[in-house]
Design a protein around this motif. Structure first.
Motif, PDB file in Angstrom:
ATOM      1  N   SER A 680      52.760  16.086  71.329  1.00  0.00           N
ATOM      2  CA  SER A 680      53.124  16.686  70.050  1.00  0.00           C
ATOM      3  C   SER A 680      54.591  16.506  69.806  1.00  0.00           C
ATOM      4  N   SER A 681      54.895  16.079  68.565  1.00  0.00           N
ATOM      5  CA  SER A 681      56.315  15.712  68.278  1.00  0.00           C
ATOM      6  C   SER A 681      57.020  17.009  68.132  1.00  0.00           C
ATOM      7  N   ASN A 682      58.429  17.258  68.470  1.00  0.00           N
ATOM      8  CA  ASN A 682      59.245  18.351  68.712  1.00  0.00           C
ATOM      9  C   ASN A 682      58.685  19.222  69.758  1.00  0.00           C
ATOM     10  N   ILE A 683      57.897  19.142  70.460  1.00  0.00           N
ATOM     11  CA  ILE A 683      57.357  20.019  71.448  1.00  0.00           C
ATOM     12  C   ILE A 683      58.368  20.502  72.562  1.00  0.00           C
ATOM     13  N   ARG A 684      59.672  19.485  72.684  1.00  0.00           N
ATOM     14  CA  ARG A 684      60.448  19.898  73.787  1.00  0.00           C
ATOM     15  C   ARG A 684      61.414  20.345  73.094  1.00  0.00           C
ATOM     16  N   ASP A 685      61.605  20.902  71.912  1.00  0.00           N
ATOM     17  CA  ASP A 685      62.635  21.444  71.285  1.00  0.00           C
ATOM     18  C   ASP A 685      62.966  23.009  71.902  1.00  0.00           C
ATOM     19  N   ALA A 686      64.280  23.037  72.450  1.00  0.00           N
ATOM     20  CA  ALA A 686      64.500  24.150  73.218  1.00  0.00           C
ATOM     21  C   ALA A 686      64.354  25.552  72.435  1.00  0.00           C
ATOM     22  N   HIS A 687      64.241  25.433  71.138  1.00  0.00           N
ATOM     23  CA  HIS A 687      64.397  26.733  70.339  1.00  0.00           C
ATOM     24  C   HIS A 687      62.866  26.995  69.789  1.00  0.00           C
ATOM     25  N   ALA A 688      61.805  26.169  70.200  1.00  0.00           N
ATOM     26  CA  ALA A 688      60.710  26.413  69.481  1.00  0.00           C
ATOM     27  C   ALA A 688      60.040  27.654  69.957  1.00  0.00           C
ATOM     28  N   PHE A 689      59.438  28.139  69.072  1.00  0.00           N
ATOM     29  CA  PHE A 689      58.439  29.567  69.301  1.00  0.00           C
ATOM     30  C   PHE A 689      59.275  30.492  70.059  1.00  0.00           C
ATOM     31  N   PRO A 690      60.522  30.971  69.392  1.00  0.00           N
ATOM     32  CA  PRO A 690      61.275  31.899  70.294  1.00  0.00           C
ATOM     33  C   PRO A 690      60.763  33.078  70.340  1.00  0.00           C
ATOM     34  N   LYS A 691      59.866  33.696  69.360  1.00  0.00           N
ATOM     35  CA  LYS A 691      59.425  35.065  69.204  1.00  0.00           C
ATOM     36  C   LYS A 691      58.015  35.325  69.395  1.00  0.00           C
ATOM     37  N   LEU A 692      57.423  34.256  69.753  1.00  0.00           N
ATOM     38  CA  LEU A 692      56.013  34.097  69.817  1.00  0.00           C
ATOM     39  C   LEU A 692      55.532  35.120  70.895  1.00  0.00           C
ATOM     40  N   ARG A 693      54.411  36.026  70.674  1.00  0.00           N
ATOM     41  CA  ARG A 693      54.073  36.975  71.500  1.00  0.00           C
ATOM     42  C   ARG A 693      52.428  36.620  71.473  1.00  0.00           C
TER      43      ARG A 693
END
Length: 959
Positions: A680-693
């Protein structure tokens, strides 16, 4: 002598002519004075920013100053000198810096009240030595008050009320001997360094210092103003008790207001010494103890406000002596008695508020004597019993009756229809039963009617349609049956209608579309049927909840149906709606909640979610939607909850949703998602899903390894501070009167559970029922606030990582139906909240750990692992293996803290085994351990050596 007389005569003649000249000049000056004063006033007027009502002030009208100029009064004796200027409410704006005070020395009255003047007051105002009346109230003056006002020795009336003055009030003002009225309320005045610099004001009868920033000392000079009859110090920041000398020194007080000014300590019984009081306000303070019985001795008291003062104990029975009492407010305290019978003696009461206490028992019948009551508030107590007809029949003057949040029972008597003037009737949160009286139709002044959270039954009376002024009808959570009256559209003023959680049936009346002022409409959880009608005329609609009914048909496709400007919350969930989702629902500019879950909707999601939308909750789960997720969802930058589970959506993992920095819940469960997470593209973005619970992608076709690269980004599941979050909920939308809380269904502890509200502390990861393979990553142990982890029904191999022991908040763990091998880590016994464990149908081996929560798990937690042994399985382990798999007081984390982690221990253990074997062999063949004994400082007897030699000989003999 003659010469002297001649000179004297000449001098007299000269002086006589000089006198004539002076008189002529004086006459000229007096004659010119009105013109000069007019020019001064016109000049000031021209300096102002806005003067809509001063057209008469002009140079062309300069000779008519005292006759035709608005707001100007001249001296009655000469009719040439300006003595009074009244500009109150002239809508003027500007400053006083262009006002030539020195040119108006005879001014006695200056009234600039209720305008929009700005800036500071010039010190030249001190030249108005004859000024008696000065009112600058209700403007926007700022800065400090000039001390020169203390020069105005004739001043009697001074008001700077409702401006933006700051600093200390000049002490010189307290030296004004004739001032009887002083109003500095509603400013930003602060306490001076020393109140002792301020003088008593012997003429002062009215003093208002309310709504300022005085702190913390009580102004001592006030206690010397013995003639005060009016004192208002409310809404300041004093700290401490009321000085006892106030009760003795200010005995002439008729009005005393200390509301909200930080007073503490007990209420003094000396209050009764203020025997002339007519109005007493001490609410919103931090007093302690009971209300003194002596308060009943203030015989002339008409208004008594003791709300929110932390008073305890009983309501004083001495209140029955206050025969002139009109207003009594004891609300918001801790009074814990019954309502005293004696209150029925206060027959002049028009307002009685005892709400928010701990009052109990029935309503005393003596209250029926209060025939003048217009407001009665008894809400938020524990009052029980019934409303009898004889009790309420005399309350015909009532405008507001608030009995909510009590324990009242029985039927509401039909005599309630005698309340012809009532506007607010709140009976909610009691235990009333029976039908709603049809007599409510006679309350034609009604504005708000709230009977919610009771046990009312029967139908909605048709007489409710007589209430043409009504704005709010709330019948939520009763047992009402029948239909919504078809003519409800005749209630043109209605803006709030709530009949949630009843047993209503039939169709929604089409006349609802005529309620053009409607803002909130909810019929949640009834048995209503039929289709959704057009709401196109409801231009003010904000909240619409038709969920949990039997509505069918299509959602109207015209966006005007759901108003394009106001609608914030749209909930049509749990119905039988079919057809497609109108594309325009994604474009409503104010919409924050779109909840259509659990219907029969088909087709695709709306393709367009424009930039700038404010959606924070999208719930479309439980339908028949297909296609791919629209990329425009990335424009929903405020999105917190996205649930599209239980559909037929076919797509790869939408990693681009990781750009939504507010996203807390992502549920893609039970669809046709496929592919690997790693592609998946952008999956290694260090800021992805920061608040996901909440992350649930279960029951799809995802393959490849577990998503290691973005699990480490789940900061919302790490280091959650439970003390800060408290009982806060995700996606809690408020739209004024109503709130919406997002609900989700999660597989929790092996059961599908609906969370009607999602706590901010709730965290779970569910990757079950996919085609995932590879090992469980060590990094998952860093998600230390995780409460639930489900990796079941995949192809996961390898061992269970020791790092799972870090998940100290974990409550359920499901690793079943995989290919996991090895032993169950002993570290898992440290998971003290783990109530459900399922590692069945794997290839695990060895002894099952014991201790902690592991002592509570049953056989089915471990089934299908042929090589496992120990409790609770019937298969026991050989040797001492059972005892070796018990929990330790130190976890592997704790051991590493002390420098003895599992790795060095393992190395040391291995080295020890090798050395031990070599030494054993040496002893075995030599039988001589004496050198080791000497090295360790141990003495070994010959007898012991001989025994060892014998044992060695036996071994040789066996071989």
């Amino acid at each position: 002598m003659a010469t002297f007389e001649g000179i004297h005569c000449v001098l007299n003649h000269v002086l006589f002519h000089i006198l004539l000249v002076l008189m002529f000049l004086l006459s000229c000056k007096i004659t010119a004075s009105p013109t000069t004063k007019a020019e001064v006033l016109v000049k000031w007027k021209n300096s102002l920013l806005y003067t809509p009502f001063l057209n008469s002030w002009s140079l062309s009208n300069i000779h008519n100053l005292c006759s035709t100029w608005d707001a100007v009064v001249c001296d009655k004796t000469t009719n040439t000198t300006v003595s009074e200027i009244y500009l109150s409410g002239f809508n003027l704006s500007g400053t006083l810096h262009g006002f030539d005070f020195a040119s108006l020395p005879n001014l006695t009255h200056l009234d600039l009240n209720y305008n929009s003047f700005i800036g500071s007051i010039p010190p030249q105002i001190g030249s108005l030595s004859k000024l008696i009346f000065l009112d600058f109230g209700s403007n926007n003056f700022s800065g400090t008050v000039p001390y020169e006002i203390g020069h105005l020795r004739e001043l009697q009336y001074l008001s700077f009320y409702n401006n933006s003055f700051n600093g200390a009030i000049p002490y010189q003002l307290t030296s004004l001997p004739k001032v009887w009225y002083l109003d500095f309320g509603l400013n930003y005045f602060a306490s001076p360094p020393h109140w002792s610099d301020y003088s008593c004001m012997p003429s002062l009868t009215h003093l208002d210092l309310s709504y300022n920033s005085f702190t913390p000392e009580f102004p001592s000079f006030i206690l010397k103003c013995h003639n005060l009859s009016f004192l208002d110090l409310s809404l300041n920041y004093f700290n401490g008790t009321i000085p006892e000398s106030l009760y003795t020194n200010l005995a002439k007080l008729q009005y005393l207001n200390l509301t909200g000014c930080g007073m503490e300590g007990p209420l003094s019984s000396n209050l009764s010494k203020l025997s002339n009081l007519k109005e007493l306000g001490m609410g919103d303070n931090n007093f302690t103890g009971p209300i003194p019985m002596e308060i009943g001795f203030i015989a002339g008291l008409q208004i008594l406000d003791l709300r929110n003062i932390s008073a305890r104990g009983e309501i004083p029975s001495s209140l029955d002596q206050l025969m002139q009492l009109r207003h009594l407010d004891l609300g918001g305290n801790f009074l814990n008695s019954s309502i005293p019978l004696e209150l029925g003696s206060c027959i002049h009461l028009t307002c009685l508020d005892l709400s928010g206490n701990n009052l109990s028992g029935p309503l005393p019948f003596s209250l029926s004597n209060l025939t003048k009551l217009s407001e009665l508030g008894l809400s938020y107590n524990s009052i029980s019993g019934q409303l009898s007809a004889s009790l309420i029949s005399n309350w015909t003057e009532l405008i507001s009756l608030q009995l909510q949040q009590n324990l009242l029972t029985g039927k509401v008597p039909p005599e309630i229809g005698l309340f012809k003037k009532i506007q607010y009737l709140f009976l909610y949160s009691n235990e009333f039963s029976g039908p709603i009286p049809k007599e409510i139709g006679s309350m034609r002044e009604m504005i708000s009617l709230d009977f919610s959270e009771n046990n009312f039954s029967g139908t909605i009376p048709s007489t409710i349609l007589n209430l043409t002024n009504i704005e709010l009808i709330d019948l939520f959570m009763n047992e009402i049956t029948g239909t919504i009256p078809r003519e409800i559209g005749n209630l043109k003023s209605l803006f709030y209608f709530d009949v949630e959680k009843n047993n209503l049936e039939g169709e929604l009346p089409n006349s609802i579309a005529q309620l053009t002022g409607l803002k909130y409409f909810s019929v949640f959880s009834n048995n209503l049927s039929g289709s959704i009608f057009s709401f196109s005329r409801l231009a003010n609609l904000i909240f619409l909840d038709l969920s949990k009914n039997n509505l069918s048909g299509r959602i109207p496709i015209d966006c005007e149906t759901f108003n394009t400007s106001s609608l914030k919350i749209l909930n049509l969930s749990h119905n039988n709606l079919a057809g497609i989702i109108p594309q325009c629902l994604g474009t409503l500019p104010s919409l924050t909640v779109l909840d259509l879950h659990m219907n029969n909707l088909c087709g695709t999601l709306p393709r367009i979610f424009p930039k700038g939308n404010v959606l924070d909750t999208i719930k479309l789960n439980g339908n028949f939607l297909e296609g791919a997720l629209p990329k425009s969802l990335a424009h929903c930058t405020k999105l917190q909850v996205l649930d599209v589970g239980e559909n037929s959506i076919e797509d790869t993992f939408p990693s681009w949703l990781g750009l939504l920095q507010e996203l807390q819940v992502l549920i893609l469960r039970a669809n046709k998602f496929y592919g690997t997470f790693s592609n998946s593209s952008n999956i290694r973005d260090a800021h992805a899903f920061p608040k996901l619970r909440v992350f649930d992608v279960s029951n799809n076709y995802f393959s490849g390894s577990l998503p290691i690269s973005f699990l480490k980004n789940f900061q919302g599941m790490m280091n959650v501070n439970y003390t800060q979050t408290g009982l806060q909920y995700m996606s809690a939308n408020s739209s004024g009167y109503r709130s919406y809380f997002a609900s989700i269904v999660v597989n929790m502890k092996d059961q599908p559970v609906e969370l009607v509200k999602i706590l901010m502390t709730f965290t779970t990861i569910d990757l079950s029922n996919n085609l995932l393979e590879g090992e469980i990553p060590q990094i998952i142990g860093e998600i230390d606030s995780l409460k639930g982890l489900n990796l079941s029904h995949n192809r996961i191999s390898g061992t269970i990582p020791q790092t799972l022991g870090n998940l100290r908040n974990l409550e359920w763990l499901d690793l079943s139906w995989n290919q996991i091998r090895g032993e169950i880590p002993l570290a898992l016994t440290n998971l003290n909240f783990l109530s459900v464990l399922n590692v069945s149908q794997n290839q695990l081996e060895g002894a099952i750990p014991t201790g902690g929560q592991f002592n509570t798990f049953q056989n089915d937690s471990y089934g299908g692992n042929e090589m496992l042994c120990g409790f609770p399985l019937s298969k026991s382990c050989s040797g001492n293996e059972d005892n070796e798999r018990t929990s330790s007081s130190l976890t592997f984390e704790d051991e590493e803290t002390f420098g003895f982690g599992w790795k060095p221990v393992a190395v040391g253990y291995a080295c020890g085994v090798v050395v031990g074997v070599l030494l054993g062999c040496y002893f075995f063949y030599t039988g001589n351990p004496q050198w080791l004994a000497r090295f360790l400082g141990i003495r070994i007897s010959n007898k012991s050596v001989r025994k060892k030699n014998k044992r060695k000989n036996r071994v040789h003999a066996r071989s």
